[in-house]
Write a protein that holds these residues in place. Structure first.
Motif, PDB file in Angstrom:
ATOM      1  N   HIS A  47       0.828  -1.206   0.000  1.00 48.18           N
ATOM      2  CA  HIS A  47       0.000   0.000   0.000  1.00 48.18           C
ATOM      3  C   HIS A  47       0.867   1.263   0.000  1.00 48.18           C
ATOM      4  CE1 HIS A  47      -3.311   2.698   0.801  1.00 48.18           C
ATOM      5  NE2 HIS A  47      -2.622   3.191   1.823  1.00 48.18           N
ATOM      6  N   TRP A  48       1.898   1.295   0.862  1.00 45.68           N
ATOM      7  CA  TRP A  48       2.787   2.455   0.909  1.00 45.68           C
ATOM      8  C   TRP A  48       3.398   2.734  -0.457  1.00 45.68           C
ATOM      9  CZ3 TRP A  48       5.750   0.199   5.616  1.00 45.68           C
ATOM     10  CH2 TRP A  48       5.078   0.518   6.804  1.00 45.68           C
ATOM     11  N   LEU A  49       3.890   1.678  -1.080  1.00 44.89           N
ATOM     12  CA  LEU A  49       4.638   1.881  -2.318  1.00 44.89           C
ATOM     13  C   LEU A  49       3.741   2.168  -3.509  1.00 44.89           C
ATOM     14  CD1 LEU A  49       7.515  -0.678  -1.871  1.00 44.89           C
ATOM     15  CD2 LEU A  49       7.473   1.760  -1.363  1.00 44.89           C
ATOM     16  N   THR A  50       2.551   1.590  -3.550  1.00 39.36           N
ATOM     17  CA  THR A  50       1.650   1.906  -4.660  1.00 39.36           C
ATOM     18  C   THR A  50       1.042   3.290  -4.483  1.00 39.36           C
ATOM     19  OG1 THR A  50      -0.158   0.706  -3.595  1.00 39.36           O
ATOM     20  CG2 THR A  50       1.138  -0.477  -5.249  1.00 39.36           C
ATOM     21  N   ALA A  51       0.851   3.736  -3.237  1.00 39.65           N
ATOM     22  CA  ALA A  51       0.326   5.085  -2.993  1.00 39.65           C
ATOM     23  C   ALA A  51       1.378   6.142  -3.295  1.00 39.65           C
ATOM     24  CB  ALA A  51      -0.136   5.211  -1.545  1.00 39.65           C
TER      25      ALA A  51
END
Length: 108
Positions: free
Chosen positions: A93-97
């Motif tokens: 989630h962190w990296l796709t956001a």
């Protein structure tokens, strides 16, 4: 970064499953039924796989420039049953956001 994230996600799931099997199957067999065979096999496998997990986490953290605290917390996630699954979802989630979106080319 995409390859590093994929490697991290795969090894996080493998380490997580190995740890759950070790704790929920191996430990009861060893201490409840005096059968240490699952612990011997899965425990050893989990140890070696955890080293790969650490390397994949380090590689990913350097590529995306995480602070050391985040890297260490994600690394420790592989030592607590079920937490590696949670950490894998949070990291994804962190990296796709954070990844900037590029517009798709319009077909003419």
């Amino acid at each position: 970064m995409g390859g590093a994230l994929t490697r991290y996600r795969v090894i996080a799931w493998i380490v997580g499953v190995a740890l759950v099997v070790l704790v929920l199957v191996g430990m009861p067999l060893k201490y409840g039924f005096d059968n240490p065979s699952v612990v011997a096999v899965v425990g050893t496998a989990h140890g070696w796989l955890y080293m790969l997990y650490l390397a994949a986490t380090f590689d990913l953290s350097r590529r995306v420039d995480w602070p050391p605290k985040r890297m260490l917390l994600v690394m420790l996630a592989g030592t607590v049953p079920f937490v590696s699954f949670y950490a894998e979802r949070r990291v994804s989630h962190w990296l796709t956001a954070e990844r900037p979106r590029t517009p798709e080319p319009v077909a003419g």
